[in-house]
Write an enzyme that holds these catalytic residues in place. Structure first.
Site, PDB file in Angstrom:
ATOM      1  N   HIS A   1       0.847  -1.194   0.000  1.00 50.18           N
ATOM      2  CA  HIS A   1       0.000   0.000   0.000  1.00 50.18           C
ATOM      3  C   HIS A   1       0.881   1.242   0.000  1.00 50.18           C
ATOM      4  O   HIS A   1       1.547   1.534   0.986  1.00 50.18           O
ATOM      5  CB  HIS A   1      -0.899  -0.029   1.241  1.00 50.18           C
ATOM      6  CG  HIS A   1      -1.823   1.128   1.358  1.00 50.18           C
ATOM      7  ND1 HIS A   1      -1.903   1.905   2.492  1.00 50.18           N
ATOM      8  CD2 HIS A   1      -2.715   1.652   0.482  1.00 50.18           C
ATOM      9  CE1 HIS A   1      -2.802   2.843   2.321  1.00 50.18           C
ATOM     10  NE2 HIS A   1      -3.310   2.720   1.111  1.00 50.18           N
TER      11      HIS A   1
ATOM     12  N   HIS B   1       0.063  10.845  -3.077  1.00 47.91           N
ATOM     13  CA  HIS B   1      -1.272  10.586  -2.523  1.00 47.91           C
ATOM     14  C   HIS B   1      -2.122  11.843  -2.443  1.00 47.91           C
ATOM     15  O   HIS B   1      -3.312  11.813  -2.757  1.00 47.91           O
ATOM     16  CB  HIS B   1      -1.146   9.973  -1.128  1.00 47.91           C
ATOM     17  CG  HIS B   1      -2.462   9.650  -0.489  1.00 47.91           C
ATOM     18  ND1 HIS B   1      -3.179  10.590   0.244  1.00 47.91           N
ATOM     19  CD2 HIS B   1      -3.203   8.521  -0.473  1.00 47.91           C
ATOM     20  CE1 HIS B   1      -4.304  10.036   0.678  1.00 47.91           C
ATOM     21  NE2 HIS B   1      -4.344   8.786   0.265  1.00 47.91           N
TER      22      HIS B   1
END
Length: 269
Positions: free
Chosen positions: A17, A59
């Protein structure tokens, strides 16, 4: 090339992740390399669009949290972003690490034989993002990448723009009919959090030809769940052995690998 389906591979993909984000700065080539070294065969990454139409791996819509810069990615050119330090925030020993482009990350995926789950984080200019994506992806990339998003509408637009593109919808809740949810946006995968994973839903999705990525958080979250009386770890082992999960993602690939090995789950290596 490996498939996103357990039924084709005979093993479960381990997916980092944001890369191996517990021990390297997230969404960097260093995090992806370390994730691969620990046994990862897939990486989940996040992407946004620069002011000059380049897709970078980050992100947030702002560079503030994970670099020494400030401002929106959409207001910065790629040349500006290349000057930013994307490692010092994580620790002094990581200073000098840079923000990668999507093209650089795809090249690394070919080098290491990784699959990529590429999340669309872009919000301001999705049209420009999809044009840049179409210009970035080559024909031999299409089986290696799964474009993912909470915004299933954008995934449907992406698939229409790029024939042959694989797409996966992120879901944090259970649906009465997950197969219908996937079908409405022509999704190839559902990305399901562990706490809402249901084996009957998984069987229905597999029967409909959809793959499943299950996100299992980080080891501390599983420990907290165990203390609260949830038996995710025991159930998860059985689901993995039964092939109900095609890709298992988390923040610590080494922990995931050791867990799967102890549970008798088939892995690529």
């Amino acid at each position: 090339m490996p498939s996103f389906h357990f039924r084709d591979n005979g093993f479960v993909h381990l997916c980092g992740h944001r890369g191996q984000s517990l021990s390297q700065p997230e969404n960097t080539l260093e995090a992806f390399r370390e994730g691969h070294a620990l046994g990862g065969t897939s990486m989940e990454i996040d992407t946004v669009l620069t002011a000059d139409g380049e897709i970078v791996v980050m992100h947030d819509m702002l560079v503030d949290r994970t670099t020494n810069g400030s401002g929106a990615v959409a207001d910065l050119a790629l040349a500006d972003i290349r000057t930013l330090d994307a490692g010092a925030w994580f620790g002094p020993g990581y200073a000098g690490i840079r923000v990668p482009t999507l093209a650089e990350t795809i090249a690394l995926a070919h080098e290491l034989d990784l699959l990529l789950e590429i999340e669309i984080k872009e919000k301001r200019n999705i049209g420009g993002y999809l044009e840049a994506l179409a210009g970035t992806l080559a024909a031999d990339d299409l089986g290696r990448v799964m474009m993912i998003s909470f915004d299933h509408w954008s995934l449907k637009q992406a698939k229409a723009r790029i024939p042959g593109l694989l797409t996966g919808g992120i879901v944090h809740e259970r649906f009465a009919d997950p197969v219908a949810v996937a079908g409405m946006s022509d999704l190839d995968e559902l990305c399901i959090d562990l706490d809402v994973f249901d084996p009957a839903d998984a069987q229905a999705l597999h029967a409909a030809g959809r793959s499943i990525r299950c996100h299992a958080y980080r080891p501390s979250a599983l420990e907290n769940a165990r203390r609260a009386g949830l038996d995710w770890e025991d159930q998860l082992a059985g689901w993995l052995r039964d092939g109900l999960i095609d890709t298992l993602s988390g923040d610590d690939i080494g922990w995931l690998r050791n867990y799967c090995a102890a549970a008798g789950v088939r892995l690529a290596r």
